[in-house]
Design an enzyme around this catalytic site. Structure first.
Site, short mmCIF file in Angstrom:
data_model
loop_
_atom_site.label_atom_id
_atom_site.label_comp_id
_atom_site.label_asym_id
_atom_site.label_seq_id
_atom_site.Cartn_x
_atom_site.Cartn_y
_atom_site.Cartn_z
N ARG A 119 -5.69 1.68 -3.61
CA ARG A 119 -4.90 2.35 -2.57
C ARG A 119 -5.23 1.80 -1.18
O ARG A 119 -5.31 2.55 -0.20
CB ARG A 119 -5.09 3.86 -2.65
CG ARG A 119 -4.65 4.44 -3.99
CD ARG A 119 -4.80 5.94 -4.05
NE ARG A 119 -3.81 6.63 -3.23
CZ ARG A 119 -2.56 6.86 -3.56
NH1 ARG A 119 -2.09 6.43 -4.74
NH2 ARG A 119 -1.75 7.50 -2.76
N LEU B 268 0.25 -1.51 -9.28
CA LEU B 268 0.95 -0.89 -8.17
C LEU B 268 0.92 0.61 -8.45
O LEU B 268 1.31 1.06 -9.53
CB LEU B 268 2.40 -1.41 -8.11
CG LEU B 268 3.20 -1.15 -6.84
CD1 LEU B 268 2.51 -1.74 -5.61
CD2 LEU B 268 4.60 -1.75 -6.97
N ASP B 269 0.42 1.37 -7.49
CA ASP B 269 0.24 2.80 -7.71
C ASP B 269 1.54 3.50 -8.12
O ASP B 269 2.64 3.05 -7.76
CB ASP B 269 -0.29 3.47 -6.44
CG ASP B 269 -1.69 3.01 -6.09
OD1 ASP B 269 -2.45 2.68 -7.01
OD2 ASP B 269 -2.01 2.98 -4.89
N ARG B 270 1.40 4.60 -8.82
CA ARG B 270 2.57 5.35 -9.29
C ARG B 270 3.45 5.78 -8.13
O ARG B 270 4.69 5.79 -8.25
CB ARG B 270 2.11 6.57 -10.10
CG ARG B 270 3.24 7.41 -10.69
CD ARG B 270 2.70 8.45 -11.66
NE ARG B 270 3.77 9.27 -12.23
CZ ARG B 270 4.05 10.51 -11.81
NH1 ARG B 270 3.33 11.07 -10.85
NH2 ARG B 270 5.03 11.19 -12.37
N SER C 54 3.84 4.22 -5.32
CA SER C 54 4.30 3.06 -4.56
C SER C 54 5.46 2.41 -5.30
O SER C 54 5.61 2.58 -6.50
CB SER C 54 3.16 2.06 -4.36
OG SER C 54 2.11 2.64 -3.61
#
Length: 214
Positions: A151, A52-54, A56
């Protein structure tokens, strides 16, 4: 005296749900001193199943079981993931239809997704808050995908003309974020869904045109 070669007993399967806060890296160490999962998860030998992106927020699964980690993270297994996205602008029915039928990105056409406009959800305050552009409205949508491209949700909403301002993952397969607050975790090791998932047959790998190797 003979040496005993007794086989070590397998460790019990551990599975944990975490509400990953904003600007926390989805790893356990960082040379730049940024916040990581280690600030919230203190169990040894447990790792994130997927990323999970930073920038998000939301649901992340962690486990100590390699095959389960693969099942949860591998895009070919088609584990559905649902996100709530706050986007810039009042999203249109045409844009929602585009998301549902698949969007052309640089790495190929996305799989069809489930998308719908939703009322602004009641959420925790983000720190720092989302930056809004004066006189430009925002709206929320729910988007369910079965891929794991880099992403992807942000690129999909941008491709249909509605850039994402805030992104929260609220469900992975049968598991939901529910009442977990940022940084809170819940042990679901005894969930019968886990055994069902491990027993289910593996699906054949799927790769859309020009999608990157993962």
């Amino acid at each position: 005296m003979p040496i005993s070669h007794q086989k070590a007993l397998p460790s019990p399967i551990r599975v944990v749900l975490l509400n990953k806060p904003f600007q926390v890296l989805c790893q356990f160490n960082d040379e730049q001193g940024r916040q990581t999962l280690a600030d919230f998860i203190h169990e040894p030998d447990i790792y994130a199943a997927g990323r999970l992106d930073r920038d998000s927020e939301g649901l992340l699964l962690l486990t100590n079981h390699g095959p389960l980690q693969h099942r949860l993270a591998e895009p070919s297994q088609k584990m559905p993931k649902t996100y709530w996205a706050q986007v810039e602008g009042d999203i249109t029915e045409q844009a929602l239809q585009q998301l549902q039928h698949g969007v052309q990105l640089k790495d190929g056409l996305t799989r069809p997704a489930k998308s719908q406009k939703i009322a602004p959800p009641k959420l925790w305050e983000r720190n720092p808050p989302v930056r809004f552009r004066q006189n430009i409205p925002t709206s929320w949508l729910s988007l369910t995908i079965t891929e794991g491209r880099n992403r992807q949700v942000r690129r999909m909403t941008a491709a249909v003309g509605f850039p994402t301002l805030r992104l929260i993952r609220v469900q992975i397969g049968p598991w939901k974020l529910t009442s977990l607050q940022p940084g809170e975790s819940r042990d679901i090791s005894g969930d019968p869904q886990i055994a069902t998932l491990l027993k289910s047959p593996k699906r054949k790998s799927y790769r859309s045109p020009r999608s990157p190797q993962r």
